[in-house]
Write an enzyme that holds these catalytic residues in place. Structure first.
Site, PDB file in Angstrom:
ATOM      1  CB  THR A   1      66.750  67.654  27.194  1.00  0.00           C
ATOM      2  OG1 THR A   1      67.648  67.944  26.122  1.00  0.00           O
ATOM      3  CG2 THR A   1      67.002  66.231  27.673  1.00  0.00           C
TER       4      THR A   1
ATOM      5  CG  HIS B   1      69.644  77.221  25.645  1.00  0.00           C
ATOM      6  ND1 HIS B   1      70.679  76.948  24.788  1.00  0.00           N
ATOM      7  CD2 HIS B   1      69.027  76.042  25.879  1.00  0.00           C
ATOM      8  CE1 HIS B   1      70.687  75.633  24.529  1.00  0.00           C
ATOM      9  NE2 HIS B   1      69.698  75.073  25.173  1.00  0.00           N
TER      10      HIS B   1
ATOM     11  CB  THR C   1      60.594  75.524  43.872  1.00  0.00           C
ATOM     12  OG1 THR C   1      60.189  74.911  45.078  1.00  0.00           O
ATOM     13  CG2 THR C   1      60.503  77.039  43.996  1.00  0.00           C
TER      14      THR C   1
ATOM     15  CB  CYS D   1      74.270  66.747  21.500  1.00  0.00           C
ATOM     16  SG  CYS D   1      73.333  68.208  21.842  1.00  0.00           S
TER      17      CYS D   1
END
Lengths: 404, 128
Positions: free
Chosen positions: A76, A205, A243, A328
Site C-alpha cells: 500500500t 506478507h 529507521t 479490504c
C-alpha cells in the site's frame, strides 16, 4: 471449535518458519538489533549488512539492481509512493494518469486522491476475462500522461496481465509504468532486466514474509525520480525516510530467497491443488470460474455459485477460511467492484467466493473444502427462491425486481 | 462479523422452508427484494376462511440475517389473522434476532414480504 482450514493465502500468508527464525535473530540484545543507519559502531554496521543482504535477495528475485529497491511498510505504501511520487514530481510535464478499474484500493484510492488535487485519471475497463489490453493502454495515452499503473496479478480473481507488452507501450510513449505486483512476486517469474517496468510494488506478507514490510522498485536506467512522501532522515536515498526495521527487512529478504529457490516446484504444487479444487466443484450446475484460467496465477481461483448468496455461503462454511470479494472491501454489502467491472451481473457477483491456496495447503484440505462447499451450496439452493425459478425455467431477467 | 445465537439458530435450522402452489386461492405470495441487491425473499401464507394464517412457507436468497428474518417471520405469522400479520414491524424482528445496524434492511425486507403476501391474498379474494 477447531481452527478452520485456511484458504485465504491471497489475503495474507503465514510466515515461513525459516523466515521467522531469521527475523528472531535481529531483535534482542544478543542478536542483530542495531540501527542500520548507525555509522559509528559494530551494531550499526552489522545491521546494515543484514539489510543490504536482504536488499540483494529481493533484487535477485526480480533480477534488478539492489540499488533499485526502496524499503517501505508494505505494498500500500509502495503504491502510494509510486503514484503520488511520480504524479507530483512530473506534474510540470502533465497531470494525466492511466489505471484500471480492477486495481487494488491502494492504487484506486491514491488516484482518487490525486483527482481531488487536480489530476485527471483514466480508469480502463478490463475485458470479460479480467485482462487489461495493451492496446487499451495505448489508446488512452495522451500528450500529458505521465504514469500508467496496471497491476500484474489481480488479487480477487488471479488473472495475470501482460505487463511485458503494456510496458513496451509505455516506454515507446515515454510514460512511466508502475506495477502492483503484490500478488505475483514470488509466485510467477518477474525479470526486471527485460521488462519495461519503471516502478513495482511488493508486499512481504503475501509471500510468507512478515506484515508491515514491502518494497518499491524504482528503476535507475532510464532514471525515475520521485517526490518523497515521508520526510525525515533521508533514508533510502531520500525516497523514504524512517529507521529501517532490520528484522522485517531480513524477513522479507529471506522470504524472497525461498520464493526464488522454490518457485517452480511450489507453483506446480499450488496449481495442482487449485485444479483439484476446481475439478471437485465444476460438475455442479451453474458454477462458473471468474477470469481467464489460461492467464492465471497458480494459487487463486474465484468461483461463482449462481443462485446462492456469498455471505450466507461463507456462513455455511465455518470450517473454511475463504473470502467473498477482497478482505479490504468485504465489510460493505456491495458486490465486488472487480467482478462488476468484468461485466458480470450482480447476482453472479454476489455469489462468488475466492479460494486461495499456498505453501501449507494439503490435498486433504482441498478435499475437505470440496465436500463442505458442495454440501453448503446444495443446502442454500434448497432455500433459494431464485434456484426454484431457475429450475422452473423462469428467466430471472424477465422479472421486474424492486431494487431496494 | 459475529452472528447472534438467534440468527445462527434460524440459519442452521430454518423453519418452514418450502413452496405452496401459487394458484391456490388460499395462498398469498409475497416476493420482495432483488437479486442485484443480494437478497430475495419469497414468503407464502395459507389463509383459512376466517382470515387466519394456518401455515406459512418461505425461501430466501440472501445473507444469514435475511434467511433468519424470514424463518422467524413464518413462525410468528402462523395462527395470526392476516390483519395482525400485516402489522408486524421490522423493529420487532430486528430486536428478536439482535440484528446489527448493517443488517436492519433484512428485517425491513421481511416486513415488506408479509405485507406483500397479505396484499396478494386479499387481491385474490376480491378477484374471485
Amino acid at each position: 471449535m477447531k481452527a478452520p482450514v485456511y484458504f485465504d493465502y491471497a489475503a495474507t500468508t503465514p510466515v515461513d518458519p525459516r523466515v521467522a527464525q531469521k527475523m528472531s535473530e535481529c531483535l534482542m540484545t544478543e542478536g542483530n538489533f542495531g540501527n542500520p543507519a548507525s555509522r559509528s559502531h559494530k551494531f550499526g554496521w552489522e545491521a546494515e549488512e543484514a539489510v543490504e543482504l536482504a536488499r540483494t535477495q529481493v533484487a535477485a528475485l526480480l533480477n534488478c539492481d539492489p540499488r533499485e529497491i526502496v524499503w517501505t511498510s508494505g505494498a500500500t505504501e509502495s503504491d502510494n509512493l509510486a503514484i503520488k511520487g511520480i504524479a507530483q514530481f512530473y506534474k510540470g510535464k502533465g497531470k494525466h494518469i492511466i489505471t484500471s478499474k480492477i486495481e487494488h484500493k491502494a492504487v484506486l484510492d491514491t488516484c482518487r486522491h490525486l483527482e481531488r488535487e487536480g489530476f485527471e485519471v483514466t480508469y480502463l475497463e478490463p475485458g470479460s476475462d479480467g485482462l487489461i489490453r495493451p492496446e487499451a493502454v495505448q489508446s488512452a495515452i495522451r500528450e500529458d500522461t505521465t504514469l500508467v499503473s496496471i497491476m500484474h496479478v489481480n488479487n480477487e480473481i488471479g488473472v495475470v496481465n501482460d505487463i511485458e507488452r503494456i510496458g513496451e507501450v509505455c516506454r515507446a510513449a515515454k510514460v512511466f509504468y508502475h506495477v502492483d505486483a503484490a500478488q505475483s512476486a514470488g509466485k510467477i517469474p518477474i525479470d526486471l532486466s527485460t521488462l519495461k517496468v519503471d516502478l513495482m510494488a511488493l508486499s512481504g506478507h503475501k509471500m510468507y514474509g512478515p506484515k508491515g514490510v514491502g518494497v518499491l522498485f524504482v528503476r535507475r536506467k532510464p532514471r525515475v525520480r520521485l517526490e518523497a512522501q515521508m520526510h525525515g532522515g533521508g533514508h533510502e536515498r531520500g525516497m523514504r525516510s524512517g529507521t529501517l526495521a532490520t528484522h522485517q527487512l531480513v524477513g522479507m529478504g529471506e522470504a524472497c530467497r525461498i520464493a526464488q529457490a522454490e518457485m517452480s516446484s511450489e507453483a506446480a504444487r499450488t496449481l495442482a491443488l487449485r485444479e483439484r479444487l476446481w475439478q471437485g466443484l465444476n460438475d455442479m450446475e451453474e458454477v462458473y470460474v471468474n477470469g481467464d484460467l489460461n492467464a492465471h496465477v497458480p494459487g487463486i481461483i474465484n468461483i461463482s455459485f449462481n443462485y446462492v448468496e456469498g455471505e450466507s455461503l461463507i456462513m455455511s462454511l465455518p470450517e473454511l477460511a475463504v473470502s467473498s470479494g477482497s478482505a479490504c472491501t468485504s465489510a460493505s454489502l456491495e458486490p465486488s467492484y472487480v467482478l462488476r467491472a468484468l461485466g458480470m451481473n450482480d447476482e453472479l457477483a454476489h455469489s462468488s467466493l475466492r479460494f486461495s491456496v499456498g505453501r501449507f495447503t494439503t490435498e486433504e484440505d482441498v478435499d475437505a473444502a470440496i465436500a463442505q462447499v458442495r454440501r453448503a451450496v446444495e443446502k442454500l439452493r434448497e432455500l433459494s427462491p431464485l434456484w426454484d425459478m431457475y429450475k422452473d425455467g423462469v428467466d430471472l431477467d424477465s422479472i421486474e425486481w424492486a431494487a431496494h | 462479523m459475529a452472528y447472534s445465537d438467534q440468527v445462527m439458530d434460524h440459519y442452521q435450522n430454518p423453519r418452514n422452508v418450502g413452496k405452496f402452489d401459487d394458484d391456490d386461492a388460499q395462498i398469498g405470495t409475497g416476493m420482495v427484494g432483488a437479486p442485484a441487491c443480494g437478497d430475495v425473499m419469497r414468503l407464502q401464507i395459507k389463509v383459512n376462511d376466517l382470515g387466519i394464517i394456518e401455515d406459512a412457507k418461505f425461501k430466501t436468497y440472501g445473507c444469514g440475517s435475511a434467511i433468519a428474518s424470514s424463518s422467524l417471520l413464518t413462525e410468528w405469522v402462523k395462527g395470526r389473522s392476516i390483519d395482525e400479520a400485516a402489522q408486524i414491524k421490522n423493529t420487532e424482528i430486528a430486536e428478536e434476532l439482535a440484528l446489527p445496524p448493517v443488517k436492519i434492511h433484512c428485517s425491513v425486507l421481511a416486513e415488506d414480504a408479509i405485507k406483500a403476501a397479505v396484499e396478494d391474498y386479499r387481491k385474490k379474494l376480491s378477484d374471485a
